[in-house]
Structure formats: structure tokens, C-alpha cells
Design a protein around this motif. Structure first.
Motif, PDB file in Angstrom:
ATOM      1  N   PHE A  44      -8.789  21.949  31.395  1.00 39.25           N
ATOM      2  CA  PHE A  44     -10.030  22.145  32.139  1.00 39.25           C
ATOM      3  C   PHE A  44     -10.002  23.336  33.091  1.00 39.25           C
ATOM      4  O   PHE A  44     -11.025  23.629  33.731  1.00 39.25           O
ATOM      5  CB  PHE A  44     -10.364  20.887  32.941  1.00 39.25           C
ATOM      6  CG  PHE A  44     -10.643  19.685  32.087  1.00 39.25           C
ATOM      7  CD1 PHE A  44     -11.882  19.498  31.501  1.00 39.25           C
ATOM      8  CD2 PHE A  44      -9.664  18.736  31.855  1.00 39.25           C
ATOM      9  CE1 PHE A  44     -12.145  18.396  30.709  1.00 39.25           C
ATOM     10  CE2 PHE A  44      -9.912  17.628  31.067  1.00 39.25           C
ATOM     11  CZ  PHE A  44     -11.156  17.455  30.490  1.00 39.25           C
ATOM     12  N   THR A  47     -13.066  25.702  34.012  1.00 37.79           N
ATOM     13  CA  THR A  47     -14.370  25.110  33.713  1.00 37.79           C
ATOM     14  C   THR A  47     -15.023  24.668  35.020  1.00 37.79           C
ATOM     15  O   THR A  47     -14.376  24.542  36.056  1.00 37.79           O
ATOM     16  CB  THR A  47     -14.263  23.920  32.753  1.00 37.79           C
ATOM     17  OG1 THR A  47     -13.498  22.877  33.376  1.00 37.79           O
ATOM     18  CG2 THR A  47     -13.597  24.334  31.453  1.00 37.79           C
ATOM     19  N   SER A  49     -18.355  22.093  36.797  1.00 36.15           N
ATOM     20  CA  SER A  49     -19.390  21.075  36.648  1.00 36.15           C
ATOM     21  C   SER A  49     -20.639  21.557  37.361  1.00 36.15           C
ATOM     22  O   SER A  49     -20.568  22.088  38.470  1.00 36.15           O
ATOM     23  CB  SER A  49     -18.927  19.742  37.239  1.00 36.15           C
ATOM     24  OG  SER A  49     -18.585  19.893  38.613  1.00 36.15           O
ATOM     25  N   SER A  54     -22.476  21.347  31.950  1.00 39.93           N
ATOM     26  CA  SER A  54     -21.116  21.881  32.047  1.00 39.93           C
ATOM     27  C   SER A  54     -21.167  23.401  32.016  1.00 39.93           C
ATOM     28  O   SER A  54     -22.201  23.998  31.705  1.00 39.93           O
ATOM     29  CB  SER A  54     -20.272  21.363  30.875  1.00 39.93           C
ATOM     30  OG  SER A  54     -20.219  19.949  30.880  1.00 39.93           O
ATOM     31  N   SER A  56     -18.413  27.278  32.678  1.00 40.87           N
ATOM     32  CA  SER A  56     -17.082  27.844  32.876  1.00 40.87           C
ATOM     33  C   SER A  56     -17.178  29.191  33.568  1.00 40.87           C
ATOM     34  O   SER A  56     -18.184  29.895  33.454  1.00 40.87           O
ATOM     35  CB  SER A  56     -16.352  28.004  31.532  1.00 40.87           C
ATOM     36  OG  SER A  56     -17.121  28.791  30.626  1.00 40.87           O
ATOM     37  N   SER A  73     -23.255  29.027  31.303  1.00 41.29           N
ATOM     38  CA  SER A  73     -23.724  27.725  30.858  1.00 41.29           C
ATOM     39  C   SER A  73     -24.839  27.977  29.842  1.00 41.29           C
ATOM     40  O   SER A  73     -24.886  29.029  29.213  1.00 41.29           O
ATOM     41  CB  SER A  73     -24.201  26.888  32.051  1.00 41.29           C
ATOM     42  OG  SER A  73     -24.494  25.563  31.650  1.00 41.29           O
ATOM     43  N   SER A 164     -15.853  19.900  28.460  1.00 39.18           N
ATOM     44  CA  SER A 164     -16.962  19.540  29.347  1.00 39.18           C
ATOM     45  C   SER A 164     -16.494  19.292  30.770  1.00 39.18           C
ATOM     46  O   SER A 164     -15.787  18.306  31.044  1.00 39.18           O
ATOM     47  CB  SER A 164     -17.683  18.288  28.824  1.00 39.18           C
ATOM     48  OG  SER A 164     -18.637  17.836  29.780  1.00 39.18           O
ATOM     49  N   GLY A 165     -16.920  20.170  31.686  1.00 38.00           N
ATOM     50  CA  GLY A 165     -16.607  19.963  33.089  1.00 38.00           C
ATOM     51  C   GLY A 165     -17.435  18.859  33.719  1.00 38.00           C
ATOM     52  O   GLY A 165     -17.012  18.245  34.698  1.00 38.00           O
ATOM     53  N   THR A 170     -12.856  16.385  26.565  1.00 37.60           N
ATOM     54  CA  THR A 170     -12.736  17.431  25.565  1.00 37.60           C
ATOM     55  C   THR A 170     -13.039  16.857  24.190  1.00 37.60           C
ATOM     56  O   THR A 170     -12.841  15.660  23.942  1.00 37.60           O
ATOM     57  CB  THR A 170     -11.328  18.054  25.550  1.00 37.60           C
ATOM     58  OG1 THR A 170     -10.354  17.053  25.216  1.00 37.60           O
ATOM     59  CG2 THR A 170     -10.979  18.670  26.896  1.00 37.60           C
ATOM     60  N   SER A 208     -20.841  23.730  27.903  1.00 37.39           N
ATOM     61  CA  SER A 208     -19.381  23.723  27.821  1.00 37.39           C
ATOM     62  C   SER A 208     -18.871  24.915  27.031  1.00 37.39           C
ATOM     63  O   SER A 208     -19.456  25.284  26.007  1.00 37.39           O
ATOM     64  CB  SER A 208     -18.890  22.453  27.115  1.00 37.39           C
ATOM     65  OG  SER A 208     -19.262  21.288  27.804  1.00 37.39           O
ATOM     66  N   PRO A 209     -17.757  25.532  27.472  1.00 37.09           N
ATOM     67  CA  PRO A 209     -17.161  26.583  26.654  1.00 37.09           C
ATOM     68  C   PRO A 209     -16.572  25.994  25.382  1.00 37.09           C
ATOM     69  O   PRO A 209     -16.014  24.890  25.393  1.00 37.09           O
ATOM     70  CB  PRO A 209     -16.065  27.143  27.557  1.00 37.09           C
ATOM     71  CG  PRO A 209     -15.678  25.984  28.432  1.00 37.09           C
ATOM     72  CD  PRO A 209     -16.962  25.243  28.676  1.00 37.09           C
TER      73      PRO A 209
END
Length: 283
Positions: A44, A47, A49, A54, A56, A73, A164-165, A170, A208-209
Motif C-alpha cells: 500500500f 496509495t 484514501s 481510492s 495514489s 484517482s 485500494s487505499g 488488494t 486505485s492504481p
């Protein structure tokens, strides 16, 4: 689009307000039979939130330590709501905050934006916030390095992890292929990344990345999936090929490629949509 809450909690549009804290803090990893053991190395660190999604902290291959840091994002994760089809946002003031996570998924800092450098849901689904801190300041203060955006087109079969932060989960699978056009409601995205079925991403994983397990670089940004087999409607995107043939893949999830983004940013993380090689939509 992947909503911030599970579909069972309602079909509300993302607004960025009034969200409950994530109920799950432990890492949950779903694995594809083709995914290598190296997937466990993806964590993480870097990353973030958001209030509803989510994201990064990302850098480009030629970014420098004193450049203002960027957070990536989705366009549909903006605090101002979904951009309309055809709308492109550049250099809009924003003081949005992001929770920076370490490798274990623990929040170690709050980062703040100074502006939305770029955002759209046309051709792609991405937002890039410019922070009030530099990459070097983040690394020196928290020991966390940004994730690097790959500047070459992703490859089918690549083992990937969606990180996902928001949920601190993951999802591991492979790139199954690419959708010539992905249509969802009013929006159409080009050359989208299709995941194999193991990546069962949920609401809140938007932005999420998507990390290449072999290199650790980001190859896409997670954004949507067909939830119940609907045809080209919100939360039920469909694929459209060069001949106009529509294919619906219920339960399959997608991301938007990010390799084209580095060409659009120059020194000091400055956006230049007229730069050579930049293909992002313009306002």
C-alpha cells in the motif's frame, strides 16, 4: 463506475460526503491461477484514501524530487461530482485532503491539494490533483516514495494488482485484454484495460492504481465493472468494437490506461496539453 459503498447499500452516485468509515481494515487478496508469487510484493505504500474513492501519489519517469507531487484517482471521484461527457477540467482550485498510507496500509499523514491539475471522464476516467508538498518532502518526512506511471502501453497477460487505499484491500489478476471502446451511460472510454475475473473489485476501489507486479509501475487506474449484466448503462459498461458490435461481460471489471499521461506534464509537474505526444482530451 465503482461506487464508494457496496451495491447492497444503495445505488447512490458518488458525492464525496457522508460516507461511513470503511468496515474492513485487513488486506484481502484475491488471486488468479496465473498470477505469480511476486504479487505479494505489491503493498500500500504511496496509495491514498479519499473521502469516497481510492488513489495514489504518482510521479512520471522524469519527475524530480522538488516537483509538486500529484495524486491520481478517477474523474468520477471528484468532490464536485461527475464531469459531463465532453467536459475537461484543468487548473481548478481544490483543498481536498488525502490519507497517505504506508506499506502496511496504515495512514501516516494527511496530504492536501492545491488544485485539480486535470480531470475528465471523456476518453478516459482520471483526475490528477497537484499537492501543496513535493515528492521529496513526502519521501523525507514519511519514508514513502511515489508510484511511477509507466509510459508504454500495457500488455495483455501481465500480472497486475489493484491496490485500494479506501478499503485497504488488494485484488490480484491479469490483464485479459483491451476494449476498443467501453461505454457506460453518457460516457465512452478508449482502449480500456479488461481484467481477468479474479479481480472482483467493489465500490470504493475507484481510482486505485493498477500495478504491474513485475515492475511495480502503474499501468492503469481502476474505474468500473459490469455489476449485473446490464447493457451500456451506469454500473454496467459494455464493450464496443471497431465495427460497432456490442459485448456485455457480466462481472468483469476494467481500468483506464495511464501510459499517455506523462507526455502531458513537463517540468515542475506543469500540465501542457499541447506538448508533443500528449493525447489527453482538451477543454
Amino acid at each position: 463506475m465503482k461506487k464508494p459503498l457496496l451495491a447492497a447499500l444503495g445505488a447512490l452516485m458518488i458525492t464525496g460526503t457522508g460516507l461511513a468509515a470503511p468496515a474492513v481494515a485487513a488486506t484481502e487478496t484475491s488471486t488468479d491461477t496465473k498470477a505469480p508469487a511476486a504479487v505479494q510484493a505489491v503493498n500500500f505504500a504511496g496509495t491514498v484514501s479519499l473521502s469516497n474513492c481510492s488513489g495514489s501519489v504518482v510521479r512520471f519517469p522524469d519527475s524530480e524530487a522538488d516537483d509538486p507531487a500529484l495524486v491520481m484517482s478517477n474523474g468520477h471521484c471528484l468532490e464536485t461530482g461527475f464531469p459531463a461527457a465532453g467536459e475537461v477540467i484543468v487548473d481548478r482550485a481544490s483543498s481536498r485532503t488525502f490519507g497517505l498510507l504506508n506499506s502496511a496500509g496504515t495512514r501516516v499523514a494527511t496530504l492536501r491539494a492545491g488544485k485539480i491539475a486535470y480531470a475528465t471522464m471523456t476518453d478516459t476516467d482520471v483526475s490528477l490533483y497537484q499537492l501543496t508538498t513535493t515528492y521529496g518532502q513526502i519521501t523525507s518526512s514519511y519514508g514513502i516514495s511515489p508510484l511511477t506511471l509507466n509510459d508504454t502501453h500495457p500488455v495483455a497477460g501481465t500480472a497486475i494488482t489493484v491496490v485500494s487505499g479506501y478499503w485497504k484491500r488488494t485484488y490480484a489478476c491479469n490483464i485479459d485484454g483491451f476494449a476498443y471502446r467501453l461505454k457506460e451511460g453518457d460516457w465512452t472510454w478508449k482502449d480500456s484495460v479488461r481484467y481477468t475475473s479474479a479481480c472482483q473489485t467493489i465500490g470504493g476501489t475507484s481510482g486505485s492504481p493498477v500495478v504491474d507486479n513485475a515492475t511495480g509501475n502503474v499501468v492503469a487506474v481502476n474505474n468500473t465493472g459490469n455489476e449485473d449484466g446490464g447493457r451500456c448503462t451506469e454500473n454496467n459498461p459494455c464493450e464496443v468494437d471497431e465495427n460497432g458490435t456490442v459485448t456485455v461481460r457480466a462481472g468483469i471489471n476494467y481500468g483506464q490506461e495511464t501510459y499517455q499521461i506523462p507526455a502531458c506534464f513537463g517540468v515542475d509537474s506543469k500540465l501542457d496539453l499541447n506538448a508533443a505526444g500528449c493525447t489527453l482530451p482538451k477543454p
